[in-house]
Scaffold this active site. Structure first.
Site, PDB file in Angstrom:
ATOM      1  N   THR A 132      40.993  38.909  24.997  1.00  0.00           N
ATOM      2  CA  THR A 132      40.231  37.991  25.858  1.00  0.00           C
ATOM      3  C   THR A 132      38.817  38.510  26.065  1.00  0.00           C
ATOM      4  O   THR A 132      37.851  37.747  26.096  1.00  0.00           O
ATOM      5  CB  THR A 132      40.914  37.845  27.245  1.00  0.00           C
ATOM      6  OG1 THR A 132      42.291  37.547  27.057  1.00  0.00           O
ATOM      7  CG2 THR A 132      40.273  36.755  28.069  1.00  0.00           C
TER       8      THR A 132
ATOM      9  N   SER B 138      37.308  46.840  32.412  1.00  0.00           N
ATOM     10  CA  SER B 138      37.189  45.955  33.561  1.00  0.00           C
ATOM     11  C   SER B 138      38.035  46.369  34.751  1.00  0.00           C
ATOM     12  O   SER B 138      37.911  47.463  35.260  1.00  0.00           O
ATOM     13  CB  SER B 138      37.522  44.529  33.119  1.00  0.00           C
ATOM     14  OG  SER B 138      37.251  43.635  34.150  1.00  0.00           O
ATOM     15  N   HIS B 139      38.962  45.491  35.131  1.00  0.00           N
ATOM     16  CA  HIS B 139      39.770  45.707  36.331  1.00  0.00           C
ATOM     17  C   HIS B 139      40.969  46.609  36.061  1.00  0.00           C
ATOM     18  O   HIS B 139      41.726  46.914  36.967  1.00  0.00           O
ATOM     19  CB  HIS B 139      40.256  44.357  36.837  1.00  0.00           C
ATOM     20  CG  HIS B 139      40.917  43.577  35.751  1.00  0.00           C
ATOM     21  ND1 HIS B 139      40.208  43.020  34.718  1.00  0.00           N
ATOM     22  CD2 HIS B 139      42.208  43.317  35.497  1.00  0.00           C
ATOM     23  CE1 HIS B 139      41.053  42.428  33.882  1.00  0.00           C
ATOM     24  NE2 HIS B 139      42.269  42.594  34.334  1.00  0.00           N
TER      25      HIS B 139
ATOM     26  N   LYS C  12      33.454  46.255  24.019  1.00  0.00           N
ATOM     27  CA  LYS C  12      33.231  44.908  23.497  1.00  0.00           C
ATOM     28  C   LYS C  12      31.785  44.738  23.072  1.00  0.00           C
ATOM     29  O   LYS C  12      30.902  45.494  23.492  1.00  0.00           O
ATOM     30  CB  LYS C  12      33.635  43.842  24.497  1.00  0.00           C
ATOM     31  CG  LYS C  12      32.696  43.651  25.651  1.00  0.00           C
ATOM     32  CD  LYS C  12      33.127  42.454  26.493  1.00  0.00           C
ATOM     33  CE  LYS C  12      32.313  42.418  27.773  1.00  0.00           C
ATOM     34  NZ  LYS C  12      32.691  41.328  28.657  1.00  0.00           N
TER      35      LYS C  12
ATOM     36  N   ASP D 287      34.957  44.480  40.844  1.00  0.00           N
ATOM     37  CA  ASP D 287      35.938  45.205  40.019  1.00  0.00           C
ATOM     38  C   ASP D 287      35.312  46.382  39.269  1.00  0.00           C
ATOM     39  O   ASP D 287      34.160  46.742  39.496  1.00  0.00           O
ATOM     40  CB  ASP D 287      36.637  44.245  39.048  1.00  0.00           C
ATOM     41  CG  ASP D 287      35.735  43.818  37.902  1.00  0.00           C
ATOM     42  OD1 ASP D 287      34.509  43.755  38.121  1.00  0.00           O
ATOM     43  OD2 ASP D 287      36.239  43.560  36.793  1.00  0.00           O
TER      44      ASP D 287
ATOM     45  N   ASP E 151      33.974  46.942  36.374  1.00  0.00           N
ATOM     46  CA  ASP E 151      32.700  46.816  35.662  1.00  0.00           C
ATOM     47  C   ASP E 151      31.726  45.849  36.340  1.00  0.00           C
ATOM     48  O   ASP E 151      30.703  45.487  35.760  1.00  0.00           O
ATOM     49  CB  ASP E 151      32.942  46.393  34.210  1.00  0.00           C
ATOM     50  CG  ASP E 151      33.649  45.050  34.092  1.00  0.00           C
ATOM     51  OD1 ASP E 151      34.438  44.711  34.993  1.00  0.00           O
ATOM     52  OD2 ASP E 151      33.412  44.333  33.106  1.00  0.00           O
TER      53      ASP E 151
ATOM     54  N   ASP F 149      31.885  42.640  37.240  1.00  0.00           N
ATOM     55  CA  ASP F 149      31.739  41.212  36.928  1.00  0.00           C
ATOM     56  C   ASP F 149      32.641  40.315  37.788  1.00  0.00           C
ATOM     57  O   ASP F 149      32.441  39.116  37.845  1.00  0.00           O
ATOM     58  CB  ASP F 149      31.922  40.932  35.426  1.00  0.00           C
ATOM     59  CG  ASP F 149      33.264  41.377  34.885  1.00  0.00           C
ATOM     60  OD1 ASP F 149      34.052  41.978  35.650  1.00  0.00           O
ATOM     61  OD2 ASP F 149      33.525  41.135  33.688  1.00  0.00           O
ATOM     62  N   ARG F 150      33.624  40.903  38.451  1.00  0.00           N
ATOM     63  CA  ARG F 150      34.491  40.075  39.311  1.00  0.00           C
ATOM     64  C   ARG F 150      34.082  40.168  40.768  1.00  0.00           C
ATOM     65  O   ARG F 150      33.386  41.106  41.168  1.00  0.00           O
ATOM     66  CB  ARG F 150      35.947  40.538  39.217  1.00  0.00           C
ATOM     67  CG  ARG F 150      36.536  40.363  37.854  1.00  0.00           C
ATOM     68  CD  ARG F 150      38.015  40.659  37.874  1.00  0.00           C
ATOM     69  NE  ARG F 150      38.550  40.408  36.543  1.00  0.00           N
ATOM     70  CZ  ARG F 150      39.795  40.085  36.281  1.00  0.00           C
ATOM     71  NH1 ARG F 150      40.680  40.005  37.258  1.00  0.00           N
ATOM     72  NH2 ARG F 150      40.191  39.849  35.057  1.00  0.00           N
TER      73      ARG F 150
ATOM     74  N   GLU G 269      39.530  31.351  37.675  1.00  0.00           N
ATOM     75  CA  GLU G 269      40.408  31.637  38.811  1.00  0.00           C
ATOM     76  C   GLU G 269      40.598  33.137  39.024  1.00  0.00           C
ATOM     77  O   GLU G 269      41.018  33.559  40.087  1.00  0.00           O
ATOM     78  CB  GLU G 269      41.767  30.960  38.626  1.00  0.00           C
ATOM     79  CG  GLU G 269      42.517  31.250  37.325  1.00  0.00           C
ATOM     80  CD  GLU G 269      42.938  32.676  37.111  1.00  0.00           C
ATOM     81  OE1 GLU G 269      43.451  33.275  38.078  1.00  0.00           O
ATOM     82  OE2 GLU G 269      42.753  33.199  35.991  1.00  0.00           O
ATOM     83  N   SER G 270      40.319  33.922  37.980  1.00  0.00           N
ATOM     84  CA  SER G 270      40.561  35.365  38.020  1.00  0.00           C
ATOM     85  C   SER G 270      39.401  36.107  38.689  1.00  0.00           C
ATOM     86  O   SER G 270      38.983  37.154  38.219  1.00  0.00           O
ATOM     87  CB  SER G 270      40.764  35.884  36.603  1.00  0.00           C
ATOM     88  OG  SER G 270      39.660  35.512  35.786  1.00  0.00           O
TER      89      SER G 270
ATOM     90  N   LYS H 194      30.234  37.013  33.816  1.00  0.00           N
ATOM     91  CA  LYS H 194      30.456  36.759  35.223  1.00  0.00           C
ATOM     92  C   LYS H 194      29.791  37.879  36.020  1.00  0.00           C
ATOM     93  O   LYS H 194      29.493  38.938  35.477  1.00  0.00           O
ATOM     94  CB  LYS H 194      31.930  36.593  35.538  1.00  0.00           C
ATOM     95  CG  LYS H 194      32.854  37.667  35.036  1.00  0.00           C
ATOM     96  CD  LYS H 194      34.286  37.199  35.232  1.00  0.00           C
ATOM     97  CE  LYS H 194      35.264  38.305  34.934  1.00  0.00           C
ATOM     98  NZ  LYS H 194      35.828  38.179  33.591  1.00  0.00           N
TER      99      LYS H 194
HETATM  100  C1  VG1 Z   1      41.867  38.115  32.334  1.00  0.00           C
HETATM  101  C2  VG1 Z   1      41.551  36.862  33.125  1.00  0.00           C
HETATM  102  C3  VG1 Z   1      40.381  36.133  32.500  1.00  0.00           C
HETATM  103  C4  VG1 Z   1      39.179  37.091  32.391  1.00  0.00           C
HETATM  104  C5  VG1 Z   1      39.579  38.339  31.635  1.00  0.00           C
HETATM  105  C6  VG1 Z   1      38.471  39.378  31.617  1.00  0.00           C
HETATM  106  O1  VG1 Z   1      42.255  37.768  31.023  1.00  0.00           O
HETATM  107  O2  VG1 Z   1      42.662  36.029  33.208  1.00  0.00           O
HETATM  108  O3  VG1 Z   1      40.081  35.010  33.273  1.00  0.00           O
HETATM  109  O4  VG1 Z   1      38.117  36.466  31.723  1.00  0.00           O
HETATM  110  O5  VG1 Z   1      40.711  38.946  32.263  1.00  0.00           O
HETATM  111  O6  VG1 Z   1      38.158  39.780  32.897  1.00  0.00           O
HETATM  112  P1  VG1 Z   1      43.801  37.701  30.559  1.00  0.00           P
HETATM  113  O7  VG1 Z   1      43.756  37.343  29.106  1.00  0.00           O
HETATM  114  O8  VG1 Z   1      44.385  39.027  30.856  1.00  0.00           O
HETATM  115  O9  VG1 Z   1      44.430  36.640  31.407  1.00  0.00           O
HETATM  116  V1  VG1 Z   1      37.473  41.321  33.222  1.00  0.00           V
HETATM  117  O10 VG1 Z   1      36.930  41.319  34.714  1.00  0.00           O
HETATM  118  O11 VG1 Z   1      37.056  41.756  31.718  1.00  0.00           O
HETATM  119  O12 VG1 Z   1      36.135  41.298  32.862  1.00  0.00           O
HETATM  120 CO    CO Z   2      35.607  42.942  34.964  1.00  0.00          CO
END
Ligand code: VG1
Ligand code: CO
Length: 544
Positions: free
Chosen positions: A18, A113-114, A126, A278, A280, A282-283, A365-366, A377
């Site tokens: 993702t 990320s998270h 990435k 979070d 990094d 972005d959340r 939604e995340s 984000k």
């Molecule tokens: C999750 C979330 C998605 C988000 C992705 C990256 O992906 O559902 O909405 O874009 O994380 O977020 P998945 O495939 O696990 O559902 V993070 O804060 O990289 O930046």
């Molecule tokens: Co993130």
């Protein structure tokens, strides 16, 4: 100093998900692993795209070592200029900004990320394109193809570089410039928001704020922007020392992992706004005094009150949300008479819409929201949106939510995650549901009955690219929904995500807790997908 062509062999599974390539850190720590992937990124670029690249990460364990490897490979490949954050640190939206500002050809973001960080925990890399967006699927596929055929990488035998802001190095054809991690991002925010107005509200005591950095990358950004520039006192900026293991926590801002902030905001001494970000940066999680603002509602409210945000004064044009995100945004868009696009999960799908100027605000939604100022984000930006709205409207977040629900109906929204699943079993659940339309049509859940079952397929309106199998939707006759999809960010077992949305138009029934309200729909979702029978789990692992 020499450049060497180092012989190597492909590693299995260097396939971006993702949001980039995510694995356990010990996978990345294997000799050649990071160098291979970096070389694959370079190989996927055309010669003209090897001019300027930005590099930075969220500072988690192994960030420092990985940056040194990446620099050696980039110099080895004769990239003309590399901009790198001080100590190798940049938040994800800050990388996106720097790419755009410096007109770079792309950037490399180091983050999971998270996901937790530290020995034995997660790491990620990435690639973002020249517009600052996570690479679209055709590019991630090209990178993956390169990882499968790689036989050597170009390696410049550099000394270990000290990455202090302001340092510059020149090696062969490459210039490396180290930039302050926060400066450019903070400057951008000052062009988008009215800092005087928000600062006055905060300093006068009219608007109180608490921010939890979760020991992750936004700490220094929060200290500068909320603290120095807007006057939030240091004791309201929690966990803003960035740590390589995030203090052992899970840097995921939601009710479960940001529980201290959640409890504080639900308690007696709550501030007007409470927020967290979070790993990094972005959340975001947004709370008002005594009120949790679901990310889907936050997005819809930012759209509704966009006139309070200087960046959007000239109008929104259009908005977009990922498919599982609630339809609250659609109702606001309809009211504003602007288009609302529905994309697959993952920020990369917003890139084309933003580049074309079709939309100016997007969200997932995340806990992800952002505008057209970057192509990622943006957690701190979302907090600034809320501060702008609260300073302008001078009513509480709880009151704004109540007004919104009365006007547009309330989408009671939850996500149930079933973690630690066997990948084949998880896929079986999705496959069975995709074929279950005949069986499920007309099935009752309370007063609602199933009106459609379909698999989401996205055709990008800009370049026509198609993404299949982006989740199964079970839709009821009153537009309530259950959506099922598999996570693409995990590093070991599979995670099934079940998204629940019920739309309540009766103002008398809009004050319940979303998790309680959606309890029976969650059970229904478990039943029709045979989740318990297939996985043994009668309850989700996490409810947010
Ligand atoms: C999750 C979330 C998605 C988000 C992705 C990256 O992906 O559902 O909405 O874009 O994380 O977020 P998945 O495939 O696990 O559902 V993070 O804060 O990289 O930046
Ligand atoms: Co993130």
């Amino acid at each position: 100093m020499d450049i060497q062509a180092v012989a190597t062999q492909p590693f299995d599974g260097q396939k971006p998900g993702t949001s980039g390539l995510r694995k356990k850190v010990d996978v990345f720590q294997q000799p050649h692993y990071v160098a291979n992937f970096t070389q694959a990124i370079v190989n996927a670029l055309s010669p003209e795209q090897r001019g300027r690249l930005v590099v930075g990460g969220d500072g988690r364990y192994f960030n420092a070592e990985a940056i040194q490897v990446i620099l050696k490979v980039l110099v080895g490949n004769g990239i003309r200029e590399v901009l790198v954050g001080a100590d190798g640190i940049l938040s994800t939206p800050a990388v996106s900004n720097l790419i755009r500002k410096s007109k770079a050809d792309g950037g490399i973001v180091l983050s999971a990320s998270h996901n937790p960080g530290g020995p034995g925990k997660d790491f990620g890399i990435k690639f973002n394109n020249a517009s600052g967006s996570p690479a679209p699927e055709n590019i991630t596929q090209a990178i993956y193809d390169q990882t499968r055929s790689i036989s050597e990488y170009q390696w410049a035998d550099l000394p270990e570089l000290k990455l202090e802001a302001g340092s510059e190095y020149t090696f062969l054809d490459t210039k490396i410039r180290v930039v302050d991690s926060v400066d450019d991002y903070a400057a951008l925010m000052q062009t988008l928001f009215d800092f005087d107005r928000i600062g006055d509200a905060i300093r006068s005591g009219g608007l109180s704020v608490c921010f939890d950095g979760m020991h992750a990358v936004t700490g220094p950004y929060a200290r500068r922007i909320f603290g120095d520039l807007l006057g939030v006192s240091q004791d309201r900026l929690w966990n803003c020392d960035a740590l390589t293991d995030f203090g052992g926590g899970h840097p995921d801002p939601n009710r479960v992992y940001a529980k201290t902030l959640y409890d504080f905001m639900m308690g007696e001494s709550a501030t007007d706004l409470g927020a967290a970000s979070d790993g990094d940066g972005d959340r975001n999680m947004i709370m008002g005094r005594g009120a949790f603002v679901s990310p889907s509602d936050s997005l819809a409210l930012i759209a509704q009150h966009h006139q309070s945000i200087p960046q959007f004064k000239s109008g929104l044009v259009g908005v977009a949300r990922s498919m599982p995100t609630s339809t609250a945004l659609d109702r606001v868009a309809q009211h504003l008479n602007i288009s609302c696009y529905e994309t697959p999960t993952g920020w990369k799908f917003f890139g084309n819409l933003l580049d074309q100027g079709l939309v100016r605000l997007c969200g997932e939604e995340s806990f992800g929201t952002s505008g057209d100022h970057v192509r990622e984000k943006d957690g701190v930006w979302t907090v600034l949106c809320w501060l702008s709205i609260l300073a302008d409207k001078q009513v509480s977040a709880q009151e704004l939510l109540a007004q919104h629900w009365t006007s547009f109906g309330r989408s009671y929204y939850c996500r149930h995650d079933y973690e630690g699943l066997d990948a084949d079993k998880a896929q079986t659940i999705i496959d069975q549901l995709a074929g279950a339309k005949g069986k499920l049509l007309g099935r009752k859940m309370g007063a609602m009955s199933v009106a459609d079952v379909n698999v989401f397929r996205y055709e990008d309106p800009v370049d026509g690219s198609v993404s299949e199998n982006q989740g199964v939707r079970v839709v009821f006759d009153d537009h309530s929904r259950v959506v099922y999809r598999l996570s693409g960010t995990g590093t070991d077992s599979a995670t099934l995500r079940v998204y629940l949305e019920q739309i309540e138009r009766d103002a008398q029934n809009q004050g319940a807790d979303a998790i309680v309200y959606n309890e029976s729909l969650g059970q229904f979702a478990n039943d029709i997908a045979d989740i318990q029978a297939t996985t043994g789990l009668s309850e989700p692992t996490v409810k947010t």
